[in-house]
Design an enzyme around this catalytic site. Structure first.
Site, PDB file in Angstrom:
ATOM      1  N   ARG A   1       2.528 -11.288  10.272  1.00 42.81           N
ATOM      2  CA  ARG A   1       3.624 -10.999  10.512  1.00 42.81           C
ATOM      3  C   ARG A   1       4.472 -11.296  10.139  1.00 42.81           C
ATOM      4  NH1 ARG A   1       1.549  -5.643   9.896  1.00 42.81           N
ATOM      5  NH2 ARG A   1       0.105  -7.302   9.657  1.00 42.81           N
TER       6      ARG A   1
ATOM      7  N   GLN B   1      -7.216  -4.799   9.799  1.00 39.73           N
ATOM      8  CA  GLN B   1      -6.653  -4.835  11.154  1.00 39.73           C
ATOM      9  C   GLN B   1      -6.680  -3.471  11.688  1.00 39.73           C
ATOM     10  OE1 GLN B   1      -2.083  -4.881   9.283  1.00 39.73           O
ATOM     11  NE2 GLN B   1      -3.369  -4.857   6.825  1.00 39.73           N
TER      12      GLN B   1
ATOM     13  N   ASP C   1      -3.178   7.229   4.788  1.00 42.46           N
ATOM     14  CA  ASP C   1      -3.145   5.724   5.330  1.00 42.46           C
ATOM     15  C   ASP C   1      -3.575   5.192   6.716  1.00 42.46           C
ATOM     16  OD1 ASP C   1      -1.583   4.071   5.038  1.00 42.46           O
ATOM     17  OD2 ASP C   1       0.458   4.383   5.113  1.00 42.46           O
ATOM     18  N   GLU C   2      -3.944   4.368   6.281  1.00 45.14           N
ATOM     19  CA  GLU C   2      -4.491   3.420   7.721  1.00 45.14           C
ATOM     20  C   GLU C   2      -5.459   4.193   8.116  1.00 45.14           C
ATOM     21  OE1 GLU C   2      -2.366   1.193   8.375  1.00 45.14           O
ATOM     22  OE2 GLU C   2      -0.610   0.901   8.368  1.00 45.14           O
TER      23      GLU C   2
ATOM     24  N   LYS D   1       0.841  -1.028   0.128  1.00 45.89           N
ATOM     25  CA  LYS D   1       0.319  -0.191   0.268  1.00 45.89           C
ATOM     26  C   LYS D   1       1.059   0.976   0.103  1.00 45.89           C
ATOM     27  CE  LYS D   1      -1.044   0.041   4.293  1.00 45.89           C
ATOM     28  NZ  LYS D   1      -0.136   1.473   5.518  1.00 45.89           N
ATOM     29  N   THR D   2       2.068   1.176   0.682  1.00 41.41           N
ATOM     30  CA  THR D   2       2.912   2.580   0.704  1.00 41.41           C
ATOM     31  C   THR D   2       3.689   2.713  -0.488  1.00 41.41           C
ATOM     32  OG1 THR D   2       3.597   2.450   3.282  1.00 41.41           O
ATOM     33  CG2 THR D   2       4.553   3.420   1.734  1.00 41.41           C
TER      34      THR D   2
END
Length: 744
Positions: free
Chosen positions: A604, A250, A219-220, A32-33
Site C-alpha cells: 500500500r 493478495q 477482476d480480483e 491491472k485496471t
C-alpha cells in the site's frame, strides 16, 4: 501515439490476447485496471466486437464504477451496452427477470446482515436453540460457508455423518431458508446460489446469456468463492473467451469464503489458457517492493512473480520497537505530526494499518489529545443505522408486502400503540392461514382476539395502501418525503430527548439526498431499483474520501488503496500473524494467508513505510509479551534502517512455530506477583497505581523527553495519568507507571 503505445510489453500482451482463456497474474500496483479497460476498448475498436457481447465483472460498486467510467472515456458511444458490474448486481439483474422459474416472485427483497440476524433470532426461538451455547453469528457463518460452496440444506443434511453440532446447523439451515422463502427474500449468498441454480435448471436461459456474453473479464479473481467460480464457468462454457485478472499473493478473504484454488488451478480448468505476468509496479519504491517480495517468497502455495519498478530505490523501511503499545501510538502520531509540520506530508497522505479494529483505540486517543483530524474506516455502515433501516423498511413494505421482517420492524415505529401481544396474534393468524404478516394485518377485522387493536392495524394498512397508490404518481424522492411526514418519524425524533436525535435527522436528510441523486442519474427510477441499489452497497464503498484526515483501518480494509506514507502497527507474533493462525490445526495454511495480508499492507506504501512493534501489549485486560513478528524478520536487514533490540531472556526460548505447548506460549501477566517474578519479568516492571512522589508544578525528568514541568496529575482506574510540558518535546500525556518520571 495510440493508447496501446503507453503500455509495457506484458500489458500489451494482456490486451491483445483476446481469444480463449487468459490468466493475467497482476502484481500489486501493476496497472491491472488499465489493462482491463484497454482490453475492452481493443475488443470494440480493433476486433469489432459488439459492446453488447462484453461483460466486465468485479466485487465492489466502487471498483465497478471506476472501471465503467474509464471504459466510457475510452470507448465513448456504445459503452453503455457493456455490462460493467459486480457479481451480486449481475445476479440481481438476471434474477429480476427469471427467478419466477424457481418459484419466487420477481419483486424479491434483498436481506442485509441485520435482517439476517433478525430472521436467525426467530429461527432459534422456534427451534428452542440456546443462543448462549450456539451463537446466532456462528449459525449464520456456517450457512454462508455452505452457500459459498453451493451446498443446499438437503446436501448439508446428507453430509452430517453423525456430527451432533452439524445436525443442529442442518435444522437451522432448513428453517432459515424457509423463512426467507416465505418473505420472498434472498440474502447476499442466495443471489449467487439462485443464479447458478437458475442456469443449471433452465439451460435455455443459460444459452441466451452465453450468447450475450461472448467475452468475459473478471477482476480480483483471487477473491472468488466456489459459487462465483461456477457462475462464471457456466457463462463462459460455450465460447471460453474468459480473461481473469488477479494476484494469488493478495488472496486475503478466506474468512469470507474466497477460494485461492480458483486462481491457482485456473490452468487445470482451462488447459489451453495463456498465462501473462504483470510484474512492473507503478506505485512503490524498490525498497518497499523488495521487502514485499522477500516476505511473500516464503509462501509455498503461490505462482512465482517478482515485483520491480523504475521509480528508484527510495528510503529504507523504518522499523521501530517500543516497550509498550502506548509508546508505539505516541510515536506514530508524533511522527505524522512532525511530517505535517515540516511539510513532508499532509494528514491525508498518511494511513495507519493494523490487524484488528481493537488496535485503533489507543491511536485514536493520541490523535484526539493532539488535535489531529482522523477517520476510522469500517465504522457503522450508513445503511445499517437504525433510522435509515426504519425508513427503508417502510419502502420495502410499500414495494413488497410479503417481507414480514420489514413490516414487523415498522408496525409500531413511530409508536402507534401496537404492542408485542398484538403482533403475536397477527403472526399466529398469518401462519394459520399461510399468508404474509401484512396480508394478515389487512384482514385484522377477521381476527376476533385483537379487540381495540383492530382499528390501529386498519389505520396502518390504509396508510401503506395510500403510499402504494401514490407511488404511481410521485417520484422516488417525493414518496420518501411523504413517508417521513405522514408517519411523523422526524416529529417523534425532534420531540425525543435522545442525544443523537439531530444526527439521526441529518442521516434521514442524507437518505433523501441519496434518493434524489439516484433519481437524477437513472431513467425511470423505480422504488425497486432504488432498494436494490441500496442493498448492494458495500462497506468499503462508503469510505469517505476526506482530504484532510489521517486514515486508520485494518489491513483487510486497505486492499485496493495506496498512500505515500504507511504505518503498519502491532507487528508482533500473536498479533500479526494472529495467535489463532499460529495455533490453528493447519498453521501453515493459516500463516500463508496472514503472510499475504502482510504483503498487501506493505504494497500500500508508495514512498515511505514504517513498521512498529511493542514488547508488551494489553490484550483482553492482560499484559502480553510477544516476540516481534516473523514477517519483520523475513525482511533482509539491508532494507531496514534499524534492527530489533535484544529480546528479554524469558522470550529467548519461545518458538514462533509452536505456541500451543505451555513453555512456548507468550508470557501473560495476570496479577499473580509470584508467577510474575518467576517469569523473569516482574523485577524491572513499574508498580501500577502507586501515587508518584511528584505533583502539579514539580520539575521532572524523562529518559526520552528530558526535563519538564508537571501540569496535571489525575488518578485513573489502574494508574495515574500525568500531563507534562517538556522543555524541548512539548506537552505529553502519559501513564505514571510507564513514564518512569524522576523528580528533579
Amino acid at each position: 501515439m495510440s493508447i496501446y503505445d503507453t503500455l509495457n510489453e506484458q500489458q500489451k500482451k494482456g490486451v491483445f490476447t483476446t481469444e480463449g482463456p487468459v490468466l493475467l497474474l497482476a502484481g500489486a500496483g501493476s496497472g491491472k485496471t488499465r489493462v482491463l479497460t484497454t482490453r475492452i476498448a481493443y475488443l470494440i475498436e480493433e476486433k469489432k466486437v459488439n459492446p453488447w457481447n462484453i461483460m466486465a465483472i468485479t466485487f465492489t460498486n466502487k471498483a465497478a464504477g471506476e472501471m465503467r467510467e474509464r471504459v466510457e472515456n475510452m470507448v465513448g458511444f456504445g459503452s453503455e451496452s457493456i455490462w460493467v458490474t459486480t457479481f451480486h448486481s449481475t445476479c440481481v439483474r438476471i434474477l429480476r427477470r427469471y427467478i419466477d422459474r424457481l418459484g419466487y416472485d420477481n419483486h424479491f427483497t434483498i436481506y442485509d446482515t441485520d435482517d439476517q440476524k433478525s430472521v436467525m433470532k426467530e429461527v432459534c426461538k422456534k427451534l428452542q436453540i440456546d443462543t448462549k451455547q450456539i451463537k446466532e453469528r456462528s449459525l449464520l457463518a456456517a450457512i454462508s460457508a455452505a452457500k459459498n460452496e453451493l451446498i443446499s440444506p438437503e446436501k448439508y443434511e446428507k453430509n452430517i455423518m453423525g456430527d451432533y453440532s452439524r445436525k443442529k446447523i442442518s435444522g437451522v439451515y432448513y428453517e432459515y431458508q424457509a423463512a426467507l422463502r416465505k418473505n420472498n427474500a434472498l440474502d447476499f449468498d442466495d443471489l449467487l446460489v439462485k443464479a447458478v441454480e437458475l442456469f443449471q435448471s433452465c439451460p435455455e436461459i443459460l444459452k441466451d446469456y452465453q450468447e450475450r456474453f461472448r467475452y468475459i473479464c473478471v477482476d480480483e479473481y483471487q477473491d472468488t468463492n466456489t459459487a462465483q467460480f461456477e457462475l462464471i464457468r457456466l457463462l463462459a462454457e460455450k465460447y471460453r473467451n474468459i480473461c481473469v485478472v488477479g494476484d494469488d499473493d493478495q488472496s486475503i478473504y478466506k474468512f469470507r469464503g474466497a477460494n485461492i484454488r480458483n486462481i491457482l488451478d485456473f490452468e487445470k480448468v482451462y488447459p489451453e489458457a495463456v498465462v501473462i505476468k504483470l510484474e512492473q509496479n507503478y506505485r512503490s519504491t524498490q525498497n518497499v517492493l523488495d521487502a514485499a517480495n522477500a516476505i511473500i517468497g516464503n509462501n509455498r502455495s503461490r505462482k512465482k512473480k517478482v515485483l520491480w519498478t523504475d521509480k528508484g530505490i527510495g528510503s529504507k523501511i523504518h522499523l521501530k520497537q517500543f516497550e509498550n503499545a502506548y509508546e508505539e501510538a505516541e510515536f506514530v502520531v508524533d511522527d505524522i505530526s512532525r511530517k505535517k509540520r515540516d511539510g513532508t506530508a499532509e494528514y491525508s497522505d498518511c494511513a495507519i494499518l493494523y490487524r484488528t479494529n481493537a488496535q485503533a483505540r489507543m491511536l485514536e486517543e493520541r490523535f484526539v489529545l493532539q488535535g489531529i483530524p482522523y477517520n476510522v474506516v469500517g465504522g457503522t455502515n450508513f445503511y445499517a443505522r437504525r433510522e435509515i433501516k426504519d425508513i427503508l423498511a417502510y419502502l420495502k413494505t410499500i414495494d413488497n408486502g410479503r417481507d414480514d421482517l420489514a413490516v414487523r420492524r415498522i408496525i409500531n415505529v413511530p409508536r402507534r400503540g401496537i404492542g408485542l401481544t398484538t403482533v403475536l396474534k397477527v403472526q399466529d393468524y398469518a401462519e394459520e392461514r399461510e399468508i404474509s404478516f401484512y396480508d394478515a394485518i389487512r384482514e385484522a377485522e377477521q381476527i376476533p382476539a385483537l379487540g381495540k387493536s383492530t382499528g390501529k392495524l386498519t389505520v396502518f394498512a390504509t396508510m401503506i395502501q395510500a403510499f402504494r397508490s401514490k407511488q404511481e404518481v410521485y417520484g422516488l424522492t417525493d414518496l420518501i418525503k411523504d413517508v417521513i411526514v405522514t408517519t411523523g418519524y422526524i416529529n417523534e425524533l425532534e420531540a425525543s430527548d435522545e442525544e443523537d436525535a439531530q444526527t439521526r435527522i441529518e442521516n434521514i436528510d442524507e437518505l433523501i439526498s441519496k434518493a434524489a441523486s439516484f433519481e437524477n442519474a437513472t431513467d425511470q427510477a423505480t422504488l425497486t431499483d432504488f432498494l436494490e441499489e441500496v442493498a448492494l452497497v458495500a462497506d468499503i464503498d462508503e469510505m469517505e474520501s476526506d482530504g484532510g484526515k489521517v486514515l486508520l483501518m485494518t489491513l483487510h480494509s486497505a486492499k485496493g488503496l495506496e498512500f505515500p506514507h504507511v504505518y503498519m502497527t502491532g507487528m508482533e507474533d500473536g498479533i500479526f500473524p494472529s495467535f489463532m493462525s499460529i495455533a490453528a490445526d493447519n498453521p501453515e495454511e493459516e500463516i500463508e494467508e496472514e503472510r499475504r495480508l502482510a504483503y498487501v499492507g506493505i504494497t500500500r506504501a508508495r514512498e515511505d513505510l514504517t513498521m512498529t512493534c511493542a514488547k508488551q501489549r494489553m490484550i483482553r485486560g492482560e499484559t502480553q509479551y510477544n516476540a516481534a513478528s516473523r514477517f519483520v524478520k523475513e525482511i533482509p536487514l539491508e532494507l531496514l534502517d534499524n534492527r530489533l533490540t535484544t529480546r528479554r531472556k524469558v522470550l529467548a526460548a519461545a518458538s514462533v512455530k509452536n505456541y500451543t505447548s505451555p513453555e512456548n506460549r507468550p508470557y501473560i501477566a495476570g496479577g499473580n506477583t509470584a508467577t510474575f517474578a518467576a517469569g523473569g519479568i516482574g523485577k524491572g516492571m513499574p508498580a501500577m497505581g502507586v501515587m508518584p512522589d511528584y505533583g502539579e508544578g514539580d520539575r521532572v525528568k524523562h529518559v526520552k523527553y528530558g526535563e519538564g514541568t508537571v501540569l496535571a496529575l489525575e488518578q485513573g482506574p489502574k494508574d495515574y495519568q500525568v500531563t507534562v510540558n517538556f522543555d524541548s518535546a512539548g506537552q505529553k500525556i502519559m501513564y505514571a507507571a510507564f513514564a518512569k518520571l524522576v523528580k528533579v
